[in-house]
Design an enzyme around this catalytic site. Structure first.
Site, short mmCIF file in Angstrom:
data_model
loop_
_atom_site.label_atom_id
_atom_site.label_comp_id
_atom_site.label_asym_id
_atom_site.label_seq_id
_atom_site.Cartn_x
_atom_site.Cartn_y
_atom_site.Cartn_z
CG LEU A 204 -2.14 0.71 1.38
CD1 LEU A 204 -3.16 0.13 0.40
CD2 LEU A 204 -2.69 0.62 2.81
CG HIS A 205 3.15 2.62 -3.01
ND1 HIS A 205 2.79 1.42 -3.56
CD2 HIS A 205 3.52 3.40 -4.06
CE1 HIS A 205 2.94 1.46 -4.87
NE2 HIS A 205 3.38 2.67 -5.20
NE ARG A 206 -1.00 3.23 -7.17
CZ ARG A 206 0.16 3.30 -7.80
NH1 ARG A 206 0.81 4.43 -7.88
NH2 ARG A 206 0.68 2.26 -8.38
#
Ligand code: UD1
Length: 366
Positions: A204-206
């Site tokens: 998860l990094h957006r």
């Protein structure tokens, strides 16, 4: 023929590796590997060079992190000097990161032909920085190498002439298929105390997911429920780790005792995790494709995807970011109902070979 191969950020390395290798074997091509330095941490960059057997970059621009415009501008300033000095016959850019668009812009202004590998993908969501990078890069490129037919259709609708578009397949899968056996030797499952087919893998990094507290908390609430059913392993991108602290979420994640946040991990360990996960949850682009090829169920925590073929043909499912929707989809998989999927056309390990073949023909190297 002198060709500059551009890399900048983590997802670029596995895409350039097979192209660089094909070029090194071609007697009439001299590849120059250029790293912009957009990603610079050992775990975000160097480890991939080692594991993928890539040479040390010939040129390193050392741009580092910054705001989008400042980072793009720094890459452009430094890359312009390189192009003037090296006078390459072609610049190859891959994917959709800031380095991709920046270098495409510099080369095309100097009348140096540009090839874009992974062209034509569209999420139709301009709030995603990557979508802007894709649009800019594609409109400027002379060779548009697409991974799937939807890419060709998108480009045609945007008025790109047919003769610039080449459906070649997926270079990232060239690397995956080449490295799959090596990945099996990774000891990551025992290192992290995980059982085969009995854990979930998360990335998860957006910015839209981790920079907005409400969204991030909604996702964490779903993960909190899921970790009661099986352990979740989460190799967290540096920006996500920073946001957990900044948004005051440290305590929340610490109460989730079956939710394990670890530092970013290398290519082989990550592939081993993907191959053995019961389910993958992600907001990454590439992981949607890799899970499709590995036949592992993938839930994409986004409202849209630029990779629709992973849904229509593969194991991917778009679930958005609402707690209930993530949970419902995850529970279904954990209860044994999951998509089977098939491998999309030309995701066969030979995409980079097809690319070099086309370049060789167009530049009369045959
Ligand atoms: C970039 C790409 C994204 C890709 C992702 C994969 C753009 C617009 N985005 O996002 O498409 O999915 O890479 O990782 O190009 N940082 C470090 N160490 C590093 C690199 C970054 O700590 O080696 C931290 C910095 O705080 C930085 C932040 O991560 O400010 C974001 O890095 P950046 O390269 O701007 O974007 P990513 O989120 O990595």
């Amino acid at each position: 023929m002198k060709i500059i191969n551009v890399v900048g950020a983590r997802p670029n390395f596995m895409k350039i590796a097979p192209i660089q290798r094909e070029m090194e074997e071609h007697e009439k091509i001299t590849p120059i590997l250029l790293h912009t330095g957009q990603h610079y941490d050992e775990k975000m960059s160097k480890i991939f060079f080692q594991e993928l057997g890539m040479p040390k970059p010939d040129i390193y621009l050392d741009v580092g992190s910054d705001t989008h415009s400042r980072q793009t501008a720094k890459i452009m300033m430094r890359f312009e000097e390189v192009c003037v000095e090296e006078e390459p016959d072609l610049v190859i850019v891959v994917g959709d990161v800031n380095s991709t668009a920046a270098c495409a812009m510099v080369a095309s202004k100097l009348w140096i032909p540009v090839a874009h590998v992974e062209a034509g993908l569209r999420s139709f969501d301009r709030k995603m920085p990557e979508e802007i990078n894709r649009l800019v890069t594609d409109v400027l490129s002379d060779f548009l190498f697409t991974p799937s037919k939807d890419g060709d259709e998108n480009l045609k609708k945007e008025g790109i002439p047919d003769e610039k578009i080449f459906f070649v397949g997926n270079v990232m899968i060239d690397t995956l298929l080449k490295m799959k056996e090596n990945a099996k030797t990774s000891t990551i499952l025992t290192d992290f105390n995980l059982e085969e087919n009995n854990f979930a893998l998360l990335t998860l990094h957006r910015p839209s997911n981790v920079d907005v507290k409400e969204t991030f908390v909604g996702i964490l609430n779903a993960l909190n429920e899921i970790q009661h059913r099986l352990p979740i392993i989460f190799p967290a991108h540096p920006r996500t780790q920073k946001m957990i602290e900044k948004l005051d979420l440290t305590e929340k994640v610490e109460t989730m005792t079956n939710f394990h946040i670890v530092d970013p991990i290398g290519y082989l360990d990550f592939m081993k995790l993907m191959m053995n996960a019961k389910l993958v949850l992600t907001d990454s682009g590439g992981i949607q494709e890799e899970t499709t090829v590995l036949g592992v169920p993938c839930l994409t925590l986004r409202e849209n995807t630029e990779r629709p073929v992973t849904i229509t043909e593969g194991t991917n499912e778009l679930v958005g970011v609402e707690t209930e929707n993530i949970l419902r989809a995850a529970n279904q998989i954990l209860d044994g109902v999951s998509k089977r999927g098939r491998i999309p056309a030309l995701w066969d390990g030979n995409a980079s070979h097809r690319i070099i073949d086309i370049i060789a023909e167009r530049f009369n190297l045959k």
